[in-house]
Design an enzyme around this catalytic site. Structure first.
Site, PDB file in Angstrom:
ATOM      1  N   ASP A 148      -7.551  -1.016   4.917  1.00 21.81           N
ATOM      2  CA  ASP A 148      -6.817   0.336   4.166  1.00 21.81           C
ATOM      3  C   ASP A 148      -6.650   1.421   5.090  1.00 21.81           C
ATOM      4  OD1 ASP A 148      -6.867   0.768   0.882  1.00 21.81           O
ATOM      5  OD2 ASP A 148      -6.733   2.564   1.788  1.00 21.81           O
TER       6      ASP A 148
ATOM      7  N   ASP B  76      -3.258   0.768   9.146  1.00 22.13           N
ATOM      8  CA  ASP B  76      -1.803   1.164   8.844  1.00 22.13           C
ATOM      9  C   ASP B  76      -1.205   0.220   8.805  1.00 22.13           C
ATOM     10  OD1 ASP B  76       0.805   1.750   8.560  1.00 22.13           O
ATOM     11  OD2 ASP B  76       0.448   3.577  10.160  1.00 22.13           O
ATOM     12  N   VAL B  77      -0.634  -0.635   7.888  1.00 23.49           N
ATOM     13  CA  VAL B  77       0.048  -1.964   7.949  1.00 23.49           C
ATOM     14  C   VAL B  77       1.296  -1.795   8.603  1.00 23.49           C
ATOM     15  CG1 VAL B  77      -1.253  -2.955   5.835  1.00 23.49           C
ATOM     16  CG2 VAL B  77       1.030  -1.786   5.631  1.00 23.49           C
TER      17      VAL B  77
ATOM     18  N   SER C  72       6.360  -7.872  -7.151  1.00 20.43           N
ATOM     19  CA  SER C  72       6.200  -7.201  -8.296  1.00 20.43           C
ATOM     20  C   SER C  72       7.543  -7.511  -9.075  1.00 20.43           C
ATOM     21  CB  SER C  72       6.270  -5.656  -7.992  1.00 20.43           C
ATOM     22  OG  SER C  72       6.863  -4.952  -9.100  1.00 20.43           O
TER      23      SER C  72
ATOM     24  N   TYR D 170      11.770   0.578  -3.773  1.00 22.59           N
ATOM     25  CA  TYR D 170      10.655  -0.472  -4.166  1.00 22.59           C
ATOM     26  C   TYR D 170      11.118  -1.830  -4.522  1.00 22.59           C
ATOM     27  CZ  TYR D 170       6.104  -1.752  -6.829  1.00 22.59           C
ATOM     28  OH  TYR D 170       5.074  -2.180  -6.916  1.00 22.59           O
TER      29      TYR D 170
END
Length: 244
Positions: A35, A60-61, A139, A152
């Site tokens: 995370d 940090d992805v 999502s 998004y």
């Protein structure tokens, strides 16, 4: 179900990510809590039992070196990487007219590029092992598109394409790649919605209620485990029938 397995879950310090990590640990896995909030990740790892069950890694992805380091931390601490859950995400909601280019880029970078980096890093290990399960958290917004979420919705739809393409590339090495599409889930973020907005969203759900983070986590558990050993390239909706 996951005894002697090791997993990395990004964005796992709280919310759905933490519920996923907790469920994996409850079923025998050892988990890396990756995370960007390192302090929160430390607290989450301690809550799950400490170093014997979970360790924390600041990640940090959007940074390929940070993602690779999270994967490396898993293999060094636990000896393998059997499950990779690309869950990290942010929101920068605004209408198309008001959304800034920076807000669009940030959401795409975290959700889509972050999952691509996680999938790529995990695949390097899993290919050599000849096994592994990668789960991307999409999502329902990526299925239907939501007002105020052109960034998004684009990112979450892109995750479906990423999942299917990677599944085809990795299947011959015994690596499975699937996606989960949560709908209205009861989290800190949704709890902040105005009561009338919340009620309107619940009214769209045929099951008549919001989902719980644990219900998303249980679906991830299925995809992570051998119960889904012949399942790859699939998208499972956890939305109570909303937008079917």
């Amino acid at each position: 179900m996951l005894q002697n397995k090791a997993a990395v879950v990004t964005g796992a310090a709280k919310g759905i990510g933490f519920a996923i990590a907790r469920t994996l640990v409850e079923h025998g896995a050892r988990v890396v809590i990756a995370d960007i909030d390192t302090a929160a990740a430390d607290q989450a790892a301690k809550a799950l039992g400490g170093e014997s069950a979970a360790i924390a890694v600041g990640c940090d992805v959007t940074d390929p070196e940070a993602v690779a380091a999270a994967v490396r931390a898993c293999t060094e601490a636990f000896g393998s990487l059997d499950v990779m859950v690309n869950n990290a995400g942010i929101t920068r909601d605004a209408t198309l007219r008001k959304m800034t280019e920076g807000d669009f880029d940030a959401v795409i970078a975290v959700h889509l590029k972050g999952a691509w980096l996680g999938t790529r890093a995990a695949a390097e290990v899993m290919r050599e092992q000849g096994s592994g399960s990668i789960v991307n958290i999409s999502s329902i917004s990526g299925k239907v598109g939501m007002i105020g979420q052109t960034n998004y919705s684009s990112a979450k739809a892109g995750l479906v394409g990423l999942t299917k393409a990677a599944a085809k590339e990795l299947a011959f090495r015994g690596v499975r790649v699937n996606a989960v599409q949560p709908g209205l889930i009861r989290t800190e973020m949704t709890a902040a919605l105005r009561e009338d907005i919340w009620n309107a969203k619940v009214a769209e759900v045929p099951m008549g209620r919001a989902g719980e983070p644990e219900e998303v986590a249980n679906t991830v558990l299925f995809l992570a485990s051998d119960l889904s050993s012949y399942t790859t390239g699939c998208v499972l909706e956890v939305a109570g029938g909303r937008f079917i």
